[in-house]
Design a protein around this motif. Structure first.
Motif, PDB file in Angstrom:
ATOM      1  N   TYR A 123       0.926  -1.272  -0.150  1.00  0.00           N
ATOM      2  CA  TYR A 123       0.073  -0.064  -0.015  1.00  0.00           C
ATOM      3  C   TYR A 123       0.809   1.323  -0.052  1.00  0.00           C
ATOM      4  O   TYR A 123       2.113   1.236   0.501  1.00  0.00           O
ATOM      5  CB  TYR A 123      -0.951  -0.196   1.273  1.00  0.00           C
ATOM      6  CG  TYR A 123      -2.101  -0.965   1.166  1.00  0.00           C
ATOM      7  CD1 TYR A 123      -3.357  -0.775   0.667  1.00  0.00           C
ATOM      8  CD2 TYR A 123      -1.814  -2.493   1.426  1.00  0.00           C
ATOM      9  CE1 TYR A 123      -4.201  -1.711   0.587  1.00  0.00           C
ATOM     10  CE2 TYR A 123      -2.733  -3.174   1.369  1.00  0.00           C
ATOM     11  CZ  TYR A 123      -4.088  -3.144   0.945  1.00  0.00           C
ATOM     12  OH  TYR A 123      -5.049  -3.971   0.877  1.00  0.00           O
ATOM     13  N   PHE A 128      -2.188   8.473  -6.668  1.00  0.00           N
ATOM     14  CA  PHE A 128      -2.480   7.630  -5.756  1.00  0.00           C
ATOM     15  C   PHE A 128      -2.518   7.981  -4.424  1.00  0.00           C
ATOM     16  O   PHE A 128      -1.651   8.580  -3.813  1.00  0.00           O
ATOM     17  CB  PHE A 128      -1.555   6.310  -5.757  1.00  0.00           C
ATOM     18  CG  PHE A 128      -1.324   5.713  -7.128  1.00  0.00           C
ATOM     19  CD1 PHE A 128      -2.280   4.832  -7.545  1.00  0.00           C
ATOM     20  CD2 PHE A 128      -0.399   5.834  -7.956  1.00  0.00           C
ATOM     21  CE1 PHE A 128      -2.202   4.074  -8.867  1.00  0.00           C
ATOM     22  CE2 PHE A 128      -0.034   5.351  -9.152  1.00  0.00           C
ATOM     23  CZ  PHE A 128      -1.210   4.322  -9.751  1.00  0.00           C
ATOM     24  N   THR A 154      -3.976   3.502  -0.731  1.00  0.00           N
ATOM     25  CA  THR A 154      -4.517   2.809  -1.790  1.00  0.00           C
ATOM     26  C   THR A 154      -3.530   1.756  -2.083  1.00  0.00           C
ATOM     27  O   THR A 154      -2.300   1.830  -1.850  1.00  0.00           O
ATOM     28  CB  THR A 154      -4.790   3.635  -2.829  1.00  0.00           C
ATOM     29  OG1 THR A 154      -3.511   4.535  -3.249  1.00  0.00           O
ATOM     30  CG2 THR A 154      -5.945   4.654  -2.693  1.00  0.00           C
TER      31      THR A 154
END
Length: 525
Positions: free
Chosen positions: A347, A440, A444
């Motif tokens: 992540y 991003f 995420t």
């Protein structure tokens, strides 16, 4: 802290081995039949009778106090029973027997005690505090020492248990403290509270005072004496129980000015005997924490301090109860490490922005909206240094071809937006906010992560979950062992859970960690 389960003492009944514990439980089922919400009161009253302690039942009229006394007597072999409703006009003759006219003619003051309190094994004195001082003073020696002075003779009284009742406790300065202190067991007998029990009461015939108890359950006279001797000689207070007693004693002393509870040395000693008796009839030769819960029935003095005393006892038991044994800190460190690695590898740890490079530096390209008051032509885009994102500095941006625009000032607001001041370009001061483009967002999932890495992280989580489940199952086994060890014939299960709350809480915490591993597994998918 571990509890060793002791072997239960056993006796012979008609050629069949039956434990004392099982026998007393079966006896209680008969004695409390049809008595809604009185099971604990009957059980503790029976324990008082088995250990030779006197019991005081406190409650309003019509709550089955006399019925409880009669039921207790039904559990013993051919008991001589005496009962009297006291009032301020009661005479000693009503309680201790009339004076013998025959003996009086011989100049001897002797009472005919047969059928009265001095010859009773079980007795019930209702509204005891309303009696006359002459009766109450005579009761002192009889119920404490089991002796009665009849004329110039001292007679042994066979009294096993005296149960007294009243809807009040003795008031201050009435000279009743010494007598009240003789009642070691003190039980509140309130009206029925549950509606289903009340409805059942309405649909039932009046509860019988006498119950037919199977002969094999009836307590014989020699058994009662034998059991008392065994309790006094062979049952001991456990260190945990002693600790609880000291905690309670210290708390009562600290709160004496508020609660006004005085506990005599005699009461502490008799209360300890009650706890030992509870241990014996629960099949143990040593007391435990569940036995100590019975102190709540021994130490209060009036309605105002009864609940406070119960809470003091409960808190002391909690402090000496069974705590969890798992190293939750180590397990948490392992789980946190796996979770940290998952977030690092799979992540985005912070927002990832779209940037362009100029002269070896990273810049955000931001669009400026067109405005008809612009003096030097349309300025459509700016380059803002990405290194300024987390600062509060004021700076000038670049044009798209790399020139420094000194007539424009910029400043980030620490929330991801940049304030652009266009003083020299507009006829009036113009401040606009622009934001870099986020490719991003933080948190995420990354794209293109190696499958082997995902599988390795998933395996780590599953291994941790397996370890947590193993520890959780061990904690469950311990909690169940504690529950069985703390089970008591005389204390309801909802109260004995106080003794192993720590072990139960450990199971709950481990369950939460197992569930959290399922969350980590989903993060790897």
């Amino acid at each position: 802290m571990k509890t060793a389960l002791k072997a239960e003492p056993s006796i012979k009944l008609q050629g069949m081995s039956v434990t004392v514990k099982k026998r007393i439980r079966q006896l209680l089922r008969h004695l409390s039949a049809g008595m809604h919400e009185r099971e604990e009161i009957v059980a503790v009253s029976l324990l008082g009778a088995l250990s030779g302690q006197n019991t005081f039942l406190y409650g309003p009229p019509g709550t089955a106090k006399s019925l409880i006394s009669r039921r207790i007597a039904c559990g013993f072999e051919d008991p001589s029973y005496f009962e009297c409703l006291m009032n301020r006009f009661s005479t000693p003759e009503e309680v201790f027997g009339p004076v013998s006219i025959k003996e009086l003619k011989e100049d001897r003051y002797v009472r005919k005690t047969e059928g009265y309190l001095p010859t009773a094994e079980f007795a019930f004195l209702d509204e005891i505090w309303k009696s006359s001082p002459a009766i109450l003073n005579t009761l002192l020696t009889l119920i404490n020492e089991r002796r009665f002075r009849n004329g110039d003779q001292i007679e042994s009284a066979p009294l096993k248990a005296l149960i007294a009742a009243s809807n009040e406790t003795p008031g201050d300065n009435q000279g009743l403290d010494a007598l009240y202190d003789r009642f070691i067991v003190r039980l509140l007998v309130p009206p029925i509270t549950r509606s289903d029990h009340f409805n059942s009461l309405l649909d039932s015939p009046p509860t019988e005072a006498h119950v037919d108890v199977p002969k094999e359950l009836i307590i014989k006279k020699d058994e009662w004496e034998s059991w008392r001797r065994t309790i006094q000689s062979s049952v001991r207070l456990s260190p945990e129980t002693s600790t609880i007693i000291h905690l309670v004693r210290n708390a009562l002393q600290a709160q004496h000015d508020t609660l006004k509870v005085y506990v005599s040395d005699r009461r502490w000693q008799r209360a300890a005997m009650l706890l030992k008796a509870a241990a014996f009839f629960n099949g143990r030769n040593e007391t435990n924490q569940s036995d100590a819960l019975l102190l709540e029935h021994c130490l209060w003095t009036n309605a105002e301090n009864r609940q406070a005393v119960a809470e003091i006892v409960a808190n002391a038991v909690r402090q000496s109860g069974f705590a969890g044994q798992a190293d939750l800190a180590a397990l948490d460190r392992a789980k946190d490490a796996v979770e940290k690695e998952i977030h690092q590898e799979l992540y985005h740890s912070e927002d990832l922005y779209a940037t362009v490079e100029h002269a070896g530096e990273e810049y955000f390209r931001v669009e400026i909206p067109p405005h008809n008051s612009l003096r030097n032509g349309l300025l459509r885009a700016l380059l803002i240094p990405s290194k300024k994102l987390k600062t509060s500095e004021t700076f000038s941006p670049l044009s798209v071809n790399g020139s420094v625009l000194n007539e424009i000032t910029c400043k980030f607001d620490r929330q991801g937006a940049c304030e652009v001041t266009l003083d020299a370009l507009y006829t009036t001061r113009k401040v606009i906010k622009v934001a870099p483009i986020v490719l991003f967002h933080k948190g995420t999932k990354k794209t293109g992560v190696n499958d082997r890495l995902v599988q390795a992280l998933t395996l780590q989580v599953l291994e941790l979950k397996t370890e947590l489940e193993k520890v959780r199952d061990q904690a469950l086994s311990r909690a169940e062992a504690y529950r069985l060890a703390m089970a008591s014939t005389f204390v309801p299960e909802e109260k004995t859970t106080l003794t192993f709350e720590g072990a139960q809480e450990e199971v709950e915490r481990l369950n939460l960690r197992v569930l959290d591993c399922e969350r980590l597994t989903s993060l790897c998918r």
